[in-house]
Design an enzyme around this catalytic site. Structure first.
Site, mmCIF file in Angstrom:
data_model
loop_
_atom_site.group_PDB
_atom_site.id
_atom_site.type_symbol
_atom_site.label_atom_id
_atom_site.label_comp_id
_atom_site.label_asym_id
_atom_site.label_seq_id
_atom_site.Cartn_x
_atom_site.Cartn_y
_atom_site.Cartn_z
ATOM 1 N N ASP A 67 0.773 -1.141 -0.064
ATOM 2 C CA ASP A 67 -0.091 0.095 -0.054
ATOM 3 C C ASP A 67 0.901 1.270 0.041
ATOM 4 O O ASP A 67 1.988 1.207 0.355
ATOM 5 C CB ASP A 67 -0.853 0.153 1.232
ATOM 6 C CG ASP A 67 -1.909 -1.255 1.238
ATOM 7 O OD1 ASP A 67 -2.166 -1.781 0.296
ATOM 8 O OD2 ASP A 67 -2.293 -1.540 2.322
HETATM 9 N N1 URA Z 1 -1.160 -5.994 3.685
HETATM 10 C C1 URA Z 1 -1.797 -4.505 3.778
HETATM 11 O O1 URA Z 1 -2.594 -4.821 4.450
HETATM 12 N N2 URA Z 1 -0.993 -3.765 3.075
HETATM 13 C C2 URA Z 1 -0.003 -4.130 2.388
HETATM 14 O O2 URA Z 1 0.851 -2.964 2.080
HETATM 15 C C3 URA Z 1 0.710 -5.296 2.482
HETATM 16 C C4 URA Z 1 0.068 -6.278 3.022
#
Ligand code: URA
Length: 239
Positions: free
Chosen positions: A101
């Protein structure tokens, strides 16, 4: 591999330049003109442009330490692409292996070898991803078992695969998972009534993040081979 991709991976041309050449009849596969950019090129095929033989560059395998605020995407969209901080040639043929993310930091692997990335991202391959997670509330120790048993995420029909939760401090944990569902870590903690404040990926398989934020490096041959199950003889590493 598609013909346009093959041309990009063996020249300095962009995808649109490769497509233009193909559509104007300048590309041949095994001495036959091919005007379809999506035509598959198979092992042993001879590809030429303007009668010049093309040779694929060796695959590339990199790690990057992703800072917050960058997108795991080849394009700038709501935020700048991670590729803005990757000063390397022929970026257009590279892809990010398993996205983080925009607010997540840590280890990102980047390659142009689709079979290698499959070995890392496909849940059946059992490749673990280790996250350090900062939580908004103290975590109860019984969540260790809950995560091991699997969680029903909102909108999913199956439990998550067994995950290993290690409590460092009451709001500071490590979580190891082998899947990569959309926002998986955040959704897992939400499902047990908590919230992720900070998320950082420390390790994928046996490859540990060992560079500063915003830096990148080529993987070592050993690191590449650790994900090369079934493709051992074909991975050549560009230093
Ligand atoms: N899980 C998440 O919620 N976000 C990420 O960036 C990676 C794994």
């Amino acid at each position: 591999m598609r013909l346009d991709k093959y041309i990009c991976k063996s020249t300095q041309l962009s995808t649109s330049q490769a497509v233009d050449l193909i559509q104007s009849g300048k590309a041949t596969i095994n001495e036959e003109v091919c005007v379809f950019e999506a035509r598959q090129v198979h092992d042993g095929n001879i590809v030429k442009i303007n009668n010049e033989l093309l040779t694929l560059r060796p695959f590339r395998y990199l790690m990057m330490h992703k800072p917050a605020g960058y997108l795991c995407s080849n394009k700038n969209e709501t935020h700048p692409s991670l590729f803005n901080i990757l000063d390397i040639d022929n970026i257009n043929v590279l892809h990010i292996v398993g996205r983080l993310d925009v607010d997540t930091t840590g280890l990102v692997l980047i390659t142009d070898d689709g079979r290698w990335s499959y070995n890392i991202t496909h849940p059946g391959q059992d490749c673990s991803k280790l996250y350090r997670v900062g939580l908004s509330k103290p975590i109860a120790t019984d969540v260790i078992q809950t995560f091991k048993d699997g969680i029903m995420l909102q909108g999913c029909k199956e439990l998550t695969l067994p995950a290993k939760l290690t409590i460092m401090q009451e709001k500071d944990v490590r979580l190891s998972i082998t899947q990569g569902k959309y926002h998986q870590v955040k959704r897992m903690f939400k499902a047990v009534g908590n919230r992720v404040n900070t998320l950082h990926r420390e390790q994928i398989g046996s490859v540990r993040l060992d560079i500063e934020e915003g830096q990148w490096r080529h993987l070592t041959e050993q690191e590449v081979l650790s994900f090369s199950k079934g493709i051992e003889n074909e991975c050549s590493v560009k230093p």
